[in-house]
Design a protein around this motif. Structure first.
Motif, PDB file in Angstrom:
ATOM      1  N   ALA A 130       0.931  -1.287   0.047  1.00 56.03           N
ATOM      2  CA  ALA A 130      -0.048   0.044  -0.084  1.00 56.03           C
ATOM      3  C   ALA A 130       0.869   1.353   0.080  1.00 56.03           C
ATOM      4  O   ALA A 130       0.467   2.425  -0.692  1.00 56.03           O
ATOM      5  CB  ALA A 130      -0.793   0.069   0.936  1.00 56.03           C
ATOM      6  N   THR A 131       1.947   1.297   0.627  1.00 54.68           N
ATOM      7  CA  THR A 131       2.991   2.438   0.920  1.00 54.68           C
ATOM      8  C   THR A 131       3.582   2.623  -0.659  1.00 54.68           C
ATOM      9  O   THR A 131       3.701   3.795  -0.960  1.00 54.68           O
ATOM     10  CB  THR A 131       3.888   2.058   1.953  1.00 54.68           C
ATOM     11  OG1 THR A 131       3.475   1.948   3.105  1.00 54.68           O
ATOM     12  CG2 THR A 131       4.770   3.663   1.710  1.00 54.68           C
ATOM     13  N   SER A 132       3.476   1.484  -1.437  1.00 56.15           N
ATOM     14  CA  SER A 132       4.344   1.804  -2.675  1.00 56.15           C
ATOM     15  C   SER A 132       3.110   2.704  -3.424  1.00 56.15           C
ATOM     16  O   SER A 132       3.525   3.501  -4.428  1.00 56.15           O
ATOM     17  CB  SER A 132       4.441   0.790  -3.519  1.00 56.15           C
ATOM     18  OG  SER A 132       5.184  -0.344  -2.545  1.00 56.15           O
ATOM     19  N   VAL A 133       1.833   2.401  -3.501  1.00 61.22           N
ATOM     20  CA  VAL A 133       0.680   3.127  -4.283  1.00 61.22           C
ATOM     21  C   VAL A 133       0.869   4.616  -3.701  1.00 61.22           C
ATOM     22  O   VAL A 133       0.528   5.513  -4.456  1.00 61.22           O
ATOM     23  CB  VAL A 133      -0.692   2.431  -3.953  1.00 61.22           C
ATOM     24  CG1 VAL A 133      -1.691   3.102  -4.851  1.00 61.22           C
ATOM     25  CG2 VAL A 133      -0.291   0.984  -4.356  1.00 61.22           C
ATOM     26  N   VAL A 134       1.147   4.773  -2.390  1.00 63.96           N
ATOM     27  CA  VAL A 134       1.185   6.180  -1.906  1.00 63.96           C
ATOM     28  C   VAL A 134       2.198   6.929  -2.458  1.00 63.96           C
ATOM     29  O   VAL A 134       2.022   8.232  -2.547  1.00 63.96           O
ATOM     30  CB  VAL A 134       1.131   6.041  -0.184  1.00 63.96           C
ATOM     31  CG1 VAL A 134       1.190   7.516   0.257  1.00 63.96           C
ATOM     32  CG2 VAL A 134      -0.179   5.460   0.438  1.00 63.96           C
ATOM     33  N   CYS A 466       9.398   2.074  -2.870  1.00 67.25           N
ATOM     34  CA  CYS A 466       9.878   2.845  -4.066  1.00 67.25           C
ATOM     35  C   CYS A 466      10.153   2.043  -5.064  1.00 67.25           C
ATOM     36  O   CYS A 466       9.468   2.123  -6.449  1.00 67.25           O
ATOM     37  CB  CYS A 466      11.428   3.403  -3.841  1.00 67.25           C
ATOM     38  SG  CYS A 466      11.400   5.003  -2.960  1.00 67.25           S
ATOM     39  N   VAL A 467      10.534   0.737  -5.064  1.00 62.89           N
ATOM     40  CA  VAL A 467      10.297  -0.596  -5.914  1.00 62.89           C
ATOM     41  C   VAL A 467       9.188  -0.906  -6.306  1.00 62.89           C
ATOM     42  O   VAL A 467       8.719  -0.963  -7.722  1.00 62.89           O
ATOM     43  CB  VAL A 467      11.318  -1.529  -5.560  1.00 62.89           C
ATOM     44  CG1 VAL A 467      11.128  -2.830  -6.521  1.00 62.89           C
ATOM     45  CG2 VAL A 467      12.548  -1.368  -5.275  1.00 62.89           C
ATOM     46  N   GLY A 468       8.011  -0.873  -5.239  1.00 62.66           N
ATOM     47  CA  GLY A 468       6.644  -1.189  -5.702  1.00 62.66           C
ATOM     48  C   GLY A 468       5.897  -0.128  -6.410  1.00 62.66           C
ATOM     49  O   GLY A 468       5.120  -0.306  -7.249  1.00 62.66           O
ATOM     50  N   ALA A 469       6.561   1.124  -6.146  1.00 61.21           N
ATOM     51  CA  ALA A 469       5.781   2.299  -6.799  1.00 61.21           C
ATOM     52  C   ALA A 469       5.985   2.423  -8.332  1.00 61.21           C
ATOM     53  O   ALA A 469       5.219   2.675  -8.963  1.00 61.21           O
ATOM     54  CB  ALA A 469       5.973   3.629  -6.167  1.00 61.21           C
ATOM     55  N   LEU A 470       7.161   1.671  -8.798  1.00 59.57           N
ATOM     56  CA  LEU A 470       7.338   1.980 -10.037  1.00 59.57           C
ATOM     57  C   LEU A 470       6.440   0.954 -10.723  1.00 59.57           C
ATOM     58  O   LEU A 470       6.078   1.190 -12.054  1.00 59.57           O
ATOM     59  CB  LEU A 470       8.856   1.435 -10.336  1.00 59.57           C
ATOM     60  CG  LEU A 470       9.889   2.043  -9.810  1.00 59.57           C
ATOM     61  CD1 LEU A 470      11.372   1.466 -10.010  1.00 59.57           C
ATOM     62  CD2 LEU A 470      10.112   3.532 -10.420  1.00 59.57           C
TER      63      LEU A 470
END
Length: 563
Positions: A130-134, A466-470
């Motif tokens: 979820a933090t990746s999406v934020v 950061c990796v998940g946000a990509l």
């Protein structure tokens, strides 16, 4: 972006960071760093919880959702007041009496250490996603503003947020939430004013809403019984209830907020504040999206896709896209004329407006078809699903807001994202440091060591996010994505807490068995897409409870027979 806009953003960030570091210096003990010494007032906690909900995901994702789908998403929040009342009666006094640092510490006292470890692990996975999406939400905005690649903006946003959170603590996070909530509300009010003021002189706000209503965008309640329908009154009252009970009762990122409250009464008031304010506030955010749709109906040709410059390597694809864009310009002009005729006819005699409404809807359908063709073309050209929902809000902000307000809105988006992700990173660090490191590896760790481990854990989860946000930037509407991620985990976790409170005979083995099977069933349903994602929360909770009761009863009766 003008110099004034950049000055507004820079001034707000400077104040936010300096004030956050000043507050963070007070939290050097583990209790101060992770629980703010249980000293926060109810309104501070309440606004902090509200600000976490009204994050950059809401500003970017919900406004885009309102533009494309209307008010239906507000049904998602119908169960929130019910959930808050239930938690005020059960979870809040229970956690405060237990004097715990995390929700999962409570489960060890009720069951065993294995249950605490497993639930902590699933929380870390769910909240890490979820933090990746934020972080992805403001990165999308920054990418549009500066024209930088999303990879660069994700890393820039994530690194800044992680560094700030490493030095701060839950007290700094909560107080910054209060400040950014004020900025967000001012920004939203300014957006509403601009949207109403920019309507054509011949079209009133009421008439513009009728245009949106003709497309179904003002439909806020859907009574469909189809389980595959994402947003209905039933999913909002029943399925969402399980999600909110789990999110506010079992998710450390929220539990940590009211564990920092000065008293049980303060924690209860903070949740009740959200119970009364959240639905109208969310409806207002969605309405901004609807009004953006109305604006673009009457404005000169809006973008074919809301994603900035489109670059296609294939010449044939470029020619096809150019033709779609030309056809879209014609179609939007025809839609504008049809909308103006509909408004004029309806003003003269509403009963005779049916044919004019039909003509407008046909023009809208042509625009929608061209937009779908463009997104399909871009999906095929890039090799990944293309969705411009998250670009609608930033595109409007940059192209339509006056100088100064652009900076204010971007500051609100960035501040919301930084504060929300900071709170979530702090919760991830708390669980890592206390439920994992302190419980299993270093039970005798000193106060300074726990704070140091918490900071290292913050850095780790910041990198993970950061990796998940990509990847998250390409998953569609961010507000829907973050709730879908939560639905993979929340129901089963809630089932464990229900067992702990409601069944005195439930034991650790039953809780673990129910959790694993409940999670497995949810993931199978999510992979096969048999039900809308909101219902996964109810399914996970019920499976966990049923399996937990059965296994515990078998073990209980087996133990009695041996005696």
């Amino acid at each position: 972006m003008t110099a004034l806009d950049w000055a507004v953003i820079a001034a707000y960030f400077a104040y936010l960071i300096v004030d956050g570091l000043r507050a963070g210096r007070r939290g050097q003990t583990s209790d101060g760093y992770f629980r703010a010494d249980r000293s926060l007032g109810w309104w501070t906690v309440g606004l902090s919880v509200m600000a976490t909900q009204l994050s950059a995901i809401t500003l970017v994702g919900a406004t885009g959702q309102g533009y494309t789908d209307g008010l239906r998403f507000v049904q998602f929040y119908f169960a929130l007041p019910i959930a808050m009342v239930i938690l005020c009666v059960t979870a809040v006094p229970g956690f405060h009496r237990a004097n715990v640092f995390t929700a999962y510490e409570f489960l060890e006292r009720r069951f065993d250490a294995r249950t605490r470890a497993l639930t902590s692990l699933f929380f870390l996975l769910s909240r890490g996603l979820a933090t990746s999406v934020v972080i992805a939400a403001p990165a999308v905005v920054l990418s549009v503003v500066l024209g930088w690649p999303e990879t660069f903006t994700v890393l820039a946003m994530g690194v800044v947020t992680t560094l700030y959170t490493v030095l701060g603590g839950v007290r700094a996070v909560a107080w910054n939430d209060v400040k950014q909530m004020v900025v967000i509300l001012v920004g939203l009010a300014a957006m509403l004013w601009v949207l109403v003021a920019r309507l054509p002189p011949s079209v009133s706000l009421w008439e513009g809403l009728h245009v949106a209503g003709a497309t179904g965008r003002l439909t806020a309640v859907v009574w469909s019984l189809d389980w595959r329908e994402k947003y209905t009154v039933w999913s909002g009252l029943l399925a969402s209830l399980f999600l909110f009970l789990s999110y506010f009762g079992c998710d450390q990122s929220q539990v940590q907020r009211y564990l920092a409250a000065a008293s049980v009464d303060a924690a209860r008031r903070s949740l009740l504040l959200n119970a009364f304010v959240k639905i109208p506030l969310q409806a207002a955010v969605l309405l901004i999206g609807v009004l953006m749709f109305v604006f673009y109906v009457f404005a000169p040709a809006p973008p074919l896709v809301f994603a900035g410059n489109v670059e296609l390597a294939n010449e044939a694809a470029r020619q096809t896209y150019a033709q779609l864009a030309a056809d879209y310009a014609v179609a939007t002009d025809e839609r504008r004329q049809a909308a103006l005729r509909y408004v004029a006819v309806r003003r003269e005699h509403a009963a005779t407006a049916a044919s004019a409404e039909t003509a407008f809807l046909e023009a809208q359908a042509r625009c929608d078809a061209l937009h779908r063709a463009a997104t399909k073309l871009l999906s095929e050209a890039t090799g990944r699903p293309y969705d411009d929902t998250n670009h609608i809000f930033p595109t409007f902000v940059l192209s339509q807001l006056p100088t100064g307000l652009v900076g204010l809105m971007l500051a609100a988006i960035f501040a919301a994202a930084m504060s929300t992700s900071a709170g979530e990173l702090n919760a991830l660090a708390t669980t890592t440091a206390l439920d994992m490191y302190h419980r299993w590896w270093a039970p005798e760790a000193s106060e300074a060591e726990l704070v140091r481990v918490g900071r290292l854990a913050t850095a780790f989860w910041g990198g993970w996010a950061c990796v998940g946000a990509l990847y998250a930037t390409h998953l569609g509407s961010l507000i829907e994505v973050v709730n879908r991620f939560g639905s993979w985990f929340y129901g089963a976790l809630l089932g464990v807490f229900v067992l702990a409170v409601a069944d005195p005979r439930a034991d650790g083995q039953g809780a673990i068995s129910g959790l694993l099977l409940g999670m497995g069933v949810v993931w199978v349903l999510a992979a096969t897409d048999l039900v809308a994602f909101l219902w996964l929360n109810a399914v996970g909770c019920l499976v966990t409870c049923v399996v937990g009761v059965i296994v515990s009863r078998i073990r209980w009766f087996g133990g009695r027979e041996k005696r």
